[in-house]
Design a protein around this motif. Structure first.
Motif, mmCIF file in Angstrom:
data_model
loop_
_atom_site.group_PDB
_atom_site.id
_atom_site.type_symbol
_atom_site.label_atom_id
_atom_site.label_comp_id
_atom_site.label_asym_id
_atom_site.label_seq_id
_atom_site.Cartn_x
_atom_site.Cartn_y
_atom_site.Cartn_z
ATOM 1 N N SER A 1 24.053 42.204 44.145
ATOM 2 C CA SER A 1 23.630 42.273 45.536
ATOM 3 C C SER A 1 24.462 41.316 46.393
ATOM 4 N N VAL A 2 25.118 41.852 47.413
ATOM 5 C CA VAL A 2 25.941 41.030 48.307
ATOM 6 C C VAL A 2 25.066 40.049 49.081
ATOM 7 N N ARG A 3 23.888 40.504 49.491
ATOM 8 C CA ARG A 3 22.976 39.645 50.238
ATOM 9 C C ARG A 3 22.516 38.470 49.389
ATOM 10 N N LEU A 4 22.217 38.739 48.123
ATOM 11 C CA LEU A 4 21.788 37.677 47.217
ATOM 12 C C LEU A 4 22.937 36.721 46.924
ATOM 13 N N GLN A 5 24.149 37.250 46.835
ATOM 14 C CA GLN A 5 25.325 36.408 46.612
ATOM 15 C C GLN A 5 25.501 35.413 47.767
ATOM 16 N N LYS A 6 25.338 35.884 49.000
ATOM 17 C CA LYS A 6 25.467 35.031 50.176
ATOM 18 C C LYS A 6 24.359 33.987 50.204
ATOM 19 N N CYS A 7 23.158 34.406 49.809
ATOM 20 C CA CYS A 7 22.012 33.493 49.785
ATOM 21 C C CYS A 7 22.245 32.377 48.761
ATOM 22 N N LEU B 1 22.607 22.969 47.966
ATOM 23 C CA LEU B 1 21.472 22.145 48.406
ATOM 24 C C LEU B 1 20.588 21.702 47.255
ATOM 25 N N THR B 2 20.742 22.330 46.081
ATOM 26 C CA THR B 2 19.876 21.975 44.948
ATOM 27 C C THR B 2 20.125 20.558 44.456
ATOM 28 N N PHE B 3 21.292 20.005 44.779
ATOM 29 C CA PHE B 3 21.570 18.627 44.370
ATOM 30 C C PHE B 3 20.600 17.648 45.038
ATOM 31 N N SER B 4 20.097 18.050 46.213
ATOM 32 C CA SER B 4 19.145 17.200 46.926
ATOM 33 C C SER B 4 17.843 17.065 46.154
ATOM 34 N N VAL B 5 17.517 18.065 45.342
ATOM 35 C CA VAL B 5 16.300 17.995 44.528
ATOM 36 C C VAL B 5 16.392 16.821 43.565
ATOM 37 N N TYR B 6 17.563 16.671 42.949
ATOM 38 C CA TYR B 6 17.783 15.538 42.046
ATOM 39 C C TYR B 6 17.746 14.214 42.799
ATOM 40 N N LEU B 7 18.414 14.167 43.963
ATOM 41 C CA LEU B 7 18.502 12.924 44.716
ATOM 42 C C LEU B 7 17.134 12.438 45.188
ATOM 43 N N ILE B 8 16.320 13.354 45.698
ATOM 44 C CA ILE B 8 15.006 12.968 46.219
ATOM 45 C C ILE B 8 14.046 12.652 45.078
ATOM 46 N N ASP B 9 14.022 13.511 44.067
ATOM 47 C CA ASP B 9 13.088 13.318 42.959
ATOM 48 C C ASP B 9 13.396 12.042 42.175
ATOM 49 N N SER B 10 14.693 11.685 42.092
ATOM 50 C CA SER B 10 15.096 10.493 41.339
ATOM 51 C C SER B 10 15.067 9.224 42.176
ATOM 52 N N ASN B 11 14.788 9.375 43.459
ATOM 53 C CA ASN B 11 14.741 8.208 44.325
ATOM 54 C C ASN B 11 13.585 7.298 43.905
ATOM 55 N N HIS B 12 13.877 6.020 43.691
ATOM 56 C CA HIS B 12 12.875 5.088 43.180
ATOM 57 C C HIS B 12 11.715 4.908 44.159
ATOM 58 N N ALA B 13 12.013 4.947 45.434
ATOM 59 C CA ALA B 13 10.951 4.802 46.427
ATOM 60 C C ALA B 13 10.011 6.008 46.370
ATOM 61 N N PHE B 14 10.585 7.207 46.271
ATOM 62 C CA PHE B 14 9.761 8.421 46.203
ATOM 63 C C PHE B 14 8.926 8.438 44.928
ATOM 64 N N TYR B 15 9.564 8.062 43.820
ATOM 65 C CA TYR B 15 8.830 8.042 42.546
ATOM 66 C C TYR B 15 7.737 6.975 42.558
ATOM 67 N N GLY B 16 8.063 5.791 43.054
ATOM 68 C CA GLY B 16 7.113 4.690 43.033
ATOM 69 C C GLY B 16 5.909 4.893 43.928
ATOM 70 N N PHE B 17 6.132 5.578 45.071
ATOM 71 C CA PHE B 17 5.053 5.712 46.044
ATOM 72 C C PHE B 17 4.431 7.112 46.087
ATOM 73 N N VAL B 18 5.044 8.090 45.428
ATOM 74 C CA VAL B 18 4.508 9.456 45.494
ATOM 75 C C VAL B 18 4.201 10.012 44.105
ATOM 76 N N THR B 19 5.228 10.342 43.347
ATOM 77 C CA THR B 19 5.019 11.069 42.085
ATOM 78 C C THR B 19 4.466 10.209 40.958
ATOM 79 N N HIS B 20 4.608 8.891 41.043
ATOM 80 C CA HIS B 20 4.174 8.008 39.955
ATOM 81 C C HIS B 20 2.684 8.166 39.651
ATOM 82 N N SER B 21 1.881 8.298 40.674
ATOM 83 C CA SER B 21 0.430 8.390 40.461
ATOM 84 C C SER B 21 -0.206 9.602 41.125
ATOM 85 N N ALA B 22 0.605 10.491 41.670
ATOM 86 C CA ALA B 22 0.066 11.633 42.415
ATOM 87 C C ALA B 22 -0.597 12.678 41.526
#
Length: 259
Positions: free
Chosen positions: A157-163, A170-191
């Motif tokens: 699918s050409v449309r899917l290829q463009k998407c 942008l998927t690299f941002s998932v690693y950057l945000i999830d691995s951020n110590h501030a995000f982990y310490g204040f959000v995911t650590h006990s959420a």
């Protein structure tokens, strides 16, 4: 005090080495011209011997004794994996001889061996991560198998290829945000501690839904950042300035933590 220092360091991730993969990737990029030049000059036989020697060392003594491989969390390991990928590309004709079914069986087999080895280690010698480490032989083999399988996926699918072309970076941002110590310490650590009292199936469902939600949410956030940077290039200078400041406060943060 430790939480405050970790929070401060999270604002200067590159200079203070908060993202091991990002820092290792920078080292790899700096060495790529020399690595690629070497690959071009080597014969296939020479490249095979070099990769075999590197894998033999990193997956045995490197795994058991750590050394400078650091369980795979290092630029050296990233370079080894790059060489493996380059070899797979060069020998595509040989890779095609292995069927997708065989690759899937290899992946499942290595996964089961890793889990079995981990279970035995926990029962008899205590918890051990060597079976699931990045440079574990089983993890390396199953990773190679899954990478080859993914290269065989054809998106028509050409449309899917463009998407995919637009959102994949942008998927690299998932690693950057999830691995951020501030995000982990204040959000995911006990959420998600409440999952412990949930039914097993309900717990799995919550984890899957939360993971998908966070993945999509992080991509949306980075998409907004990319659009903002595109309209306001001056913001890039702010990010560079922040890292420069981080370099100068490094000694201050370190001395503060030692008190």
């Amino acid at each position: 005090m430790g939480g405050t220092i970790s929070f401060i360091k999270s604002f200067f991730p590159v200079i203070l080495g908060r993202y091991w993969y990002f820092n290792a990737y920078i080292a790899l990029c700096l060495l790529l011209p020399f690595i690629n030049a070497g690959i071009k000059r080597l014969t296939q036989k020479q490249l095979e011997r070099i990769i075999a020697a590197l894998l033999l060392f990193t997956m045995t003594s490197g795994m058991l004794g750590h050394f400078f491989v650091q369980d795979g969390y290092s630029a050296f390991w990233l370079i080894v994996m790059y060489l493996v990928g380059a070899y797979l590309k060069i020998t595509t004709h040989n890779v095609k001889r292995v069927s997708s079914r065989q690759l899937m069986l290899i992946f499942i087999g290595m996964t089961l061996i890793s889990l079995f080895g981990e279970a035995i280690s926990i029962k008899f010698i205590g918890h051990s991560d060597i079976w699931l480490a990045y440079n574990s032989p089983m993890v390396v083999i199953e990773s190679i198998a899954i990478v080859i399988l993914f290269t065989r996926i054809r998106v028509k699918s050409v449309r899917l290829q463009k998407c995919l072309a637009r959102f994949t970076p942008l998927t690299f941002s998932v690693y950057l945000i999830d691995s951020n110590h501030a995000f982990y310490g204040f959000v995911t650590h006990s959420a998600f501690t409440f999952i412990r009292v949930q039914n097993v199936m309900v717990g799995y469902l919550i984890i899957i839904m939360a993971s998908v939600g966070m993945f999509v949410g992080f991509i949306v956030c980075d998409y907004g950042r990319a659009q903002l940077f595109r309209k306001c290039p001056q913001l890039k200078l702010v990010m560079i300035g922040r890292e420069t400041i981080g370099y100068h406060v490094n000694k201050f943060v370190t001395s503060w933590g030692s008190r």
